[in-house]
Design an enzyme around this catalytic site. Sequence first.
Site, PDB file in Angstrom:
ATOM      1  N   GLY A 262     -17.189 -92.018 -44.446  1.00 18.16           N
ATOM      2  CA  GLY A 262     -16.612 -91.485 -45.671  1.00 18.16           C
ATOM      3  C   GLY A 262     -17.068 -90.049 -45.901  1.00 18.16           C
ATOM      4  O   GLY A 262     -17.898 -89.512 -45.168  1.00 18.16           O
ATOM      5  N   CYS A 291     -21.636 -93.461 -39.683  1.00 21.01           N
ATOM      6  CA  CYS A 291     -21.472 -92.176 -40.353  1.00 21.01           C
ATOM      7  C   CYS A 291     -22.025 -92.231 -41.792  1.00 21.01           C
ATOM      8  O   CYS A 291     -23.216 -92.364 -41.970  1.00 21.01           O
ATOM      9  CB  CYS A 291     -20.016 -91.730 -40.301  1.00 21.01           C
ATOM     10  SG  CYS A 291     -19.785 -89.962 -40.610  1.00 21.01           S
ATOM     11  N   LEU A 292     -21.184 -92.139 -42.808  1.00 19.33           N
ATOM     12  CA  LEU A 292     -21.690 -92.252 -44.174  1.00 19.33           C
ATOM     13  C   LEU A 292     -22.376 -93.599 -44.365  1.00 19.33           C
ATOM     14  O   LEU A 292     -23.369 -93.702 -45.090  1.00 19.33           O
ATOM     15  CB  LEU A 292     -20.556 -92.085 -45.188  1.00 19.33           C
ATOM     16  CG  LEU A 292     -20.970 -92.103 -46.661  1.00 19.33           C
ATOM     17  CD1 LEU A 292     -21.858 -90.916 -47.008  1.00 19.33           C
ATOM     18  CD2 LEU A 292     -19.754 -92.130 -47.587  1.00 19.33           C
ATOM     19  N   GLN A 295     -25.871 -93.264 -43.374  1.00 21.47           N
ATOM     20  CA  GLN A 295     -26.640 -92.579 -44.406  1.00 21.47           C
ATOM     21  C   GLN A 295     -26.907 -93.507 -45.592  1.00 21.47           C
ATOM     22  O   GLN A 295     -27.993 -93.473 -46.194  1.00 21.47           O
ATOM     23  CB  GLN A 295     -25.894 -91.319 -44.833  1.00 21.47           C
ATOM     24  CG  GLN A 295     -25.749 -90.311 -43.701  1.00 21.47           C
ATOM     25  CD  GLN A 295     -24.664 -89.276 -43.945  1.00 21.47           C
ATOM     26  OE1 GLN A 295     -23.945 -89.327 -44.943  1.00 21.47           O
ATOM     27  NE2 GLN A 295     -24.518 -88.337 -43.020  1.00 21.47           N
ATOM     28  N   HIS A 375     -19.305 -91.694 -34.306  1.00 19.70           N
ATOM     29  CA  HIS A 375     -18.142 -92.579 -34.406  1.00 19.70           C
ATOM     30  C   HIS A 375     -17.852 -93.269 -33.078  1.00 19.70           C
ATOM     31  O   HIS A 375     -17.121 -92.739 -32.237  1.00 19.70           O
ATOM     32  CB  HIS A 375     -16.909 -91.781 -34.847  1.00 19.70           C
ATOM     33  CG  HIS A 375     -16.902 -91.441 -36.293  1.00 19.70           C
ATOM     34  ND1 HIS A 375     -16.310 -92.245 -37.245  1.00 19.70           N
ATOM     35  CD2 HIS A 375     -17.432 -90.405 -36.970  1.00 19.70           C
ATOM     36  CE1 HIS A 375     -16.466 -91.710 -38.444  1.00 19.70           C
ATOM     37  NE2 HIS A 375     -17.144 -90.579 -38.293  1.00 19.70           N
ATOM     38  N   GLU A 377     -15.945 -95.737 -32.496  1.00 18.98           N
ATOM     39  CA  GLU A 377     -14.531 -96.148 -32.386  1.00 18.98           C
ATOM     40  C   GLU A 377     -13.622 -95.023 -31.925  1.00 18.98           C
ATOM     41  O   GLU A 377     -12.495 -95.266 -31.484  1.00 18.98           O
ATOM     42  CB  GLU A 377     -14.045 -96.672 -33.739  1.00 18.98           C
ATOM     43  CG  GLU A 377     -13.559 -95.626 -34.726  1.00 18.98           C
ATOM     44  CD  GLU A 377     -14.640 -94.704 -35.260  1.00 18.98           C
ATOM     45  OE1 GLU A 377     -14.301 -93.619 -35.765  1.00 18.98           O
ATOM     46  OE2 GLU A 377     -15.831 -95.081 -35.185  1.00 18.98           O
TER      47      GLU A 377
END
Length: 403
Positions: A262, A291-292, A295, A375, A377
Amino acid sequence: MLQDKDTTGSSSGGWAEPRATAVLVLQDGTVLEGFGIGAVGEATGEVCFNTAMTGYQEILTDPSYAGQIITFTFPHIGNVGTNEEDIESVNAASSSGVRGVVLAATITEPSNWRASRDLDAWLKARSIVGLSGIDTRALTALIRDKGMPNAVIAHDPEGRFDIEALKAKAAALPSMDGQDLVPLVTSAQRFDWDETTWTRGEGYGHQDGVPKRHVVAIDYGVKRNILRLLARAGCKVTVVPATASAEDVLALKPDGVFLSNGPGDPAATGEYAVPVIRKVLDEKIPTFGICLGHQMLSLAVGAKTKKMHQGHHGANHPVKDKTTGKVEITSMNHGFAVDPETLPSNAVETHVSLFDGSNCGISLTDRPAFSVQYHPEASPGPQDSHYLFDRFVQLMDQKKTQA
């Protein structure tokens, strides 16, 4: 000698100076002139550069780019056109992932058997303002020297711009620090997902039979291909909005919880996301973040995040898996990073960037939870990182066996 019209529209001999039909005005007052593409109008955002040579349609629809203007360093963007399949955003009601796009070369006619529309028309349809014809290498060098600036990108076919007003607007834009952009891209309601990955001649598939595992994916701006890989791994996938409560998530009786990618400042999103994740961890439900989501997991165990100078945006980032010693070629898109110095004793750093040594993954020693900054994917390796989905499945299966 070419005959052309001058900028006043009258016929004259010789070369005519082409009129700029788009501008990029940076917060420090720098003005870059080019030729407009995509939607007519203005957009604002933080300017970053992306070094990927392929996948521009997926990049331009990645919700993680909300609030940003992308400069592609690769000059030939648009040469394979666009199609209706390679869109990463799930929420059709949300705005496009990006605010604007900056290219070096003019968009050419598409040359690909899957193309259904040229990039310029596609940008117009998605209301993305664009600019071409500038030295993107110089802009990239500026970002490397000074960091990612805020900017206004404007496109007017008549070339009429109030430069001073655009400079003032760019200078007044707020920093990405402190901005929670997830509400712009998250889903409005819960839904199920059963689409699987793409194969030539068949397109995207769908799950057969009854999935063995149930994954609840918290949508901070999730990408379609993440959900496809979860479905392909034999998981029933239920997607819930970023604002879902811990009670909402736990009521679905998940075998695993996925924390999605995100946009924005993770600390701002963490104000409401972290308490939910902590309750999931307390229940010892297998958890996987990207990713987000990486975090968010880090914040949930007490770590801190920090703004990066230029961020990581591209499909050629080498990451070392410290648990195996292997190096993966990864796709990245983030402007904030987890500060490894703040990781608690129960969080082990598992992955690290070989570009700058920044943190790219953690695993918890007292909970079945792990996450990565990149990422998997996006498949730049192309499948160097798909093992992470298998690792998630193994954690869920182990937990079910112990129950």
